[in-house]
Design a protein around this motif. Structure first.
Motif, short mmCIF file in Angstrom:
data_model
loop_
_atom_site.label_atom_id
_atom_site.label_comp_id
_atom_site.label_asym_id
_atom_site.label_seq_id
_atom_site.Cartn_x
_atom_site.Cartn_y
_atom_site.Cartn_z
N LYS A 277 0.83 -1.20 0.00
CA LYS A 277 0.00 0.00 0.00
C LYS A 277 0.86 1.25 0.00
N MET A 278 0.28 2.32 -0.47
CA MET A 278 0.83 3.66 -0.31
C MET A 278 -0.27 4.52 0.31
N ASN A 279 0.13 5.52 1.10
CA ASN A 279 -0.91 6.38 1.67
C ASN A 279 -1.53 7.27 0.59
N LYS A 280 -2.53 8.04 0.97
CA LYS A 280 -3.30 8.81 -0.01
C LYS A 280 -3.01 10.30 0.06
N SER A 281 -1.73 10.64 0.23
CA SER A 281 -1.34 12.04 0.27
C SER A 281 -1.63 12.71 -1.06
N THR A 282 -2.13 13.95 -1.00
CA THR A 282 -2.48 14.70 -2.22
C THR A 282 -1.88 16.10 -2.23
N GLY A 283 -1.29 16.55 -1.11
CA GLY A 283 -0.73 17.88 -1.01
C GLY A 283 -0.10 18.08 0.34
N VAL A 284 0.18 19.32 0.71
CA VAL A 284 0.85 19.57 1.99
C VAL A 284 0.05 20.52 2.89
N ALA A 285 -1.09 21.01 2.44
CA ALA A 285 -1.80 22.05 3.17
C ALA A 285 -2.24 21.62 4.57
N GLY A 329 -4.24 20.12 -0.31
CA GLY A 329 -4.45 18.68 -0.14
C GLY A 329 -3.88 18.21 1.18
N VAL A 330 -3.90 16.89 1.39
CA VAL A 330 -3.49 16.29 2.66
C VAL A 330 -2.15 15.60 2.54
N GLN A 331 -1.36 15.72 3.59
CA GLN A 331 -0.12 14.96 3.72
C GLN A 331 -0.32 13.95 4.84
N GLN A 332 -0.62 12.71 4.47
CA GLN A 332 -0.81 11.66 5.47
C GLN A 332 0.54 11.15 5.96
N THR A 333 0.52 10.42 7.07
CA THR A 333 1.77 9.90 7.62
C THR A 333 2.15 8.60 6.93
N ALA A 334 3.40 8.19 7.17
CA ALA A 334 3.95 6.99 6.53
C ALA A 334 4.15 5.88 7.57
N SER A 335 4.04 4.64 7.12
CA SER A 335 4.35 3.49 7.96
C SER A 335 5.08 2.46 7.10
N TYR A 342 -1.91 7.97 10.43
CA TYR A 342 -2.84 9.07 10.62
C TYR A 342 -3.38 9.42 9.24
N ALA A 343 -4.60 8.95 8.99
CA ALA A 343 -5.16 9.01 7.64
C ALA A 343 -5.99 10.27 7.45
N GLU A 344 -5.38 11.42 7.64
CA GLU A 344 -6.11 12.68 7.57
C GLU A 344 -6.65 12.92 6.16
N ASP A 345 -7.93 13.30 6.10
CA ASP A 345 -8.61 13.49 4.82
C ASP A 345 -9.03 14.93 4.58
N ASN A 346 -8.84 15.81 5.56
CA ASN A 346 -9.29 17.20 5.37
C ASN A 346 -8.13 18.18 5.56
N TRP A 347 -8.22 19.31 4.88
CA TRP A 347 -7.14 20.30 4.96
C TRP A 347 -7.64 21.74 4.94
N SER A 390 -12.08 6.87 10.13
CA SER A 390 -10.75 6.27 10.17
C SER A 390 -9.90 7.00 11.21
N HIS A 391 -8.76 6.42 11.53
CA HIS A 391 -7.89 6.96 12.58
C HIS A 391 -7.38 8.35 12.18
N TYR A 392 -7.76 9.36 12.95
CA TYR A 392 -7.35 10.75 12.69
C TYR A 392 -7.77 11.21 11.30
N GLN A 393 -8.90 10.69 10.82
CA GLN A 393 -9.35 11.04 9.47
C GLN A 393 -9.72 12.51 9.38
N TRP A 394 -10.36 13.03 10.43
CA TRP A 394 -10.78 14.43 10.43
C TRP A 394 -10.07 15.13 11.58
N TYR A 395 -8.94 15.75 11.27
CA TYR A 395 -8.05 16.25 12.32
C TYR A 395 -7.63 17.67 12.02
#
Length: 587
Positions: A277-285, A329-335, A342-347, A390-395
């Motif tokens: 898998k890869m996380n769903k990062s889309t930006g850095v905001a 967009g969102v910058q999710q964390t890596a594992s 931390y699957a943050e979906d909002n920015w 999801s974990h830390y989805q809306w943070y």
């Protein structure tokens, strides 16, 4: 052995009792809302309850039990025992038939010192020099990944806080932690004392301890944003989870004691190699906005006494904001090993807050207009009223930007922001009003963090609108954290001192060394379905709360349960704000 014997005795004692009265163990304010919850493991009903003075044993208040709320969690029947009209300070006990509550206080100072107490946990979480251990750790951080520079380039990122009982460090949670500490001091400066120096060691330095703590985090955030176009997201990854240890020796990353520092690339990064898998990062905001708002707020608080430092903060507030604008967009964390991130979906909420804070310090109308545009893109924090996320989805767990923007808005624009808050609170209330605990927050990972944040949103709504309709809901969420819950336990280590609080959290400090982790807010209860699906959970001791577990929700005071009993620094920081608010209310 003593703990095992105690747990077994407690298990057999609680297993035969049928009725319980759950209270806020910290106590209640004389003029505040005062409610306890009665719950029965049988179908018993309740007609009335009494309040007894602890010194004389006399009944000083009696009232009807009111509405039966029915089953919830382990309880087959439940009632809310409302004694708000009783305002006389003192020490009391609630009684229904043969069932009595623990003793508790009613006083204006019941929350005094509690916010400062929780700062102990954050000092203990310090990376670099740790004042609790009086030693340093992670002094080789770190080597870069995913950046524009060659991988494994060294960068000095020493400092900050360990995120939880592991020793990872995340920019998002650290910036949110710093922000809450700064906001707590800005809004309630009189509740904080000065008993420690900048390094967290005993001794006054003419600066409130909460500001010393915030600055420790800010200094690290400056290292994580060292130049205009460089922004880093995290230090270390889930390889850290290989075993419990006191911080300092982490040879898990293939380069001795250096740890990886992940760059905010705005593109997908690794999320569990074996899961492909890869996380769903889309930006850095999502990360950049949090940096910017913390730096801007810090500028306003430090500019008088340390203008040079404040100037650095304001410069980086602007450069971080610019990065967020350039890369939305969102910058999710890596594992690396596991799928948990931390699957943050909002920015847009993060950029709204950043714009609001930049407007507050610069008075540039462009920031106010941009904040309003961002506000309209996330009117309601998405988890409010939902059963899961999801974990830390809306943070962060509430939209702080609405509050800050509303303070600088007028007329229809301000009323719209207030309505956003009201609608979110109403969505939770629709669920909460059906049960005696007024519980409408979902039992997902870090449910205590959500509970704390939601209580703050209720109070902010009331402050902005003057509408006290949800005051009881706010108080119920606060009470939940300190014992008015099915298990009858506070969710904060060591608070109150003589109460039922966590004693066996998922922490190396307690498990290996028996060190207290005073003030740490544990993750909190989760749905039974979540608990049963998690990897690697195994209780080490008999469950002292076995009688109160249910298919709906579980909580374990056991270091083997990382899902419900692990403290976090960002949750604790949010609680520090809430406790400061409550202490100020008493004052």
């Amino acid at each position: 052995m003593k703990r095992c014997i105690f747990l077994l005795l407690l298990f057999f004692t609680t297993a035969v009792q049928a009725e319980y009265i759950r209270i806020n163990q910290l106590g209640y304010l004389p003029a505040g809302i005062k409610v306890a919850v009665w719950g029965s493991l049988t179908d018993a009903t309740l007609q009335s309850f009494e309040l007894l003075d602890s010194a004389s044993g006399k009944v000083v208040f009696k009232a009807a039990a009111g509405k039966a709320f029915g089953s919830y969690g382990p309880f087959k029947q439940s009632y809310r025992l409302d004694f708000s009209s009783f305002k006389t300070p003192g020490t009391y006990q609630l009684r229904t038939g043969n069932t009595s509550s623990p003793y508790f206080r009613i006083a204006r100072n019941v929350y005094q010192g509690s916010a400062d107490f929780c700062l102990r946990y954050l000092r203990q979480q310090r990376c670099g020099f740790n004042p609790f251990l009086k030693d340093s750790c992670h002094t080789f951080d770190g080597y870069t990944l995913y950046g524009p520079m060659p991988d494994s380039t060294y960068i000095n990122t020493i400092g900050g806080w360990h995120d939880a009982s592991d020793y990872l460090q995340y920019s998002t949670t650290s910036a949110n932690t710093a922000y809450h500490l700064l906001a707590a001091y800005r809004d309630f400066p009189k509740v904080f004392g000065d008993r420690h120096d900048a390094n967290g060691l005993p001794g006054k330095n003419s600066t409130a301890d909460v500001l010393d703590e915030a600055r420790w985090g800010l200094d690290w955030l400056l290292r994580m944003h060292p130049q205009d176009d460089w922004l880093f997201n995290q230090i270390a990854d889930d390889r850290d989870h290989k075993g419990m240890r006191i911080p300092g020796l982490d040879p898990f990353y293939g380069r001795g004691f250096e740890r990886p520092v992940y760059f905010c690339s705005g593109e997908p990064q690794v999320q569990g190699v074996k899961y492909n898998k890869m996380n769903k990062s889309t930006g850095v905001a999502s990360t950049a906005g949090k940096f910017s708002s913390a730096f801007s707020l810090a500028y306003s608080l430090f500019q008088k006494n340390d203008p040079v430092y404040a100037s650095r903060l304001l410069k980086r507030a602007n450069t971080a904001y610019s990065l967020g604008v350039k890369k939305p967009g969102v910058q999710q964390t890596a594992s690396v090993l596991s799928p948990y991130i931390y699957a943050e979906d909002n920015w847009t909420d993060d950029m709204e807050l950043a714009a609001a804070q930049l407007f507050a310090v610069t008075k540039k109308q462009a920031f106010l207009k941009e904040g309003q545009i961002y506000a309209a893109k996330e009117t309601i924090t998405p988890w409010l009223g939902k059963d899961t996320a999801s974990h830390y989805q809306w943070y962060p767990f509430i939209n702080i930007g609405h509050y800050e923007l509303a303070k600088h808005s007028k007329g229809a624009a301000k009323q719209q922001l207030i309505q956003y808050y009201k609608t979110g609170v109403e969505r939770v209330w629709e669920k909460a009003k059906e049960n005696a605990f007024y519980r409408g927050v979902p039992f997902i990972w870090c449910s205590n963090n959500l509970t704390t944040s939601f209580a703050i949103q209720c109070y902010w709504y009331q402050q902005l609108s003057g509408d006290a309709s949800f005051a009881a809901l706010a108080q119920a969420n606060f009470d939940w954290l300190f014992g008015c819950n099915p298990w009858g336990t506070s969710m904060v280590y060591g608070l109150p001192a003589n109460g039922d609080t966590p004693v066996d959290p998922h922490s190396a400090f307690t498990h290996l060394k028996n060190y207290p982790i005073d003030g740490g807010l544990v993750d909190g209860p989760v749905y039974g379905t979540i608990y049963n699906s998690l990897i690697g959970i195994r209780l080490a001791d008999p469950d002292e709360y076995a009688a109160f577990q249910s298919s709906l929700v579980v909580y374990h005071d056991d270091y083997g349960d990382y899902s419900t009993n692990e403290p976090t620094m960002d949750g604790t920081a949010s609680l520090i704000y809430l406790l400061a608010l409550k202490e100020n209310e008493g004052n």
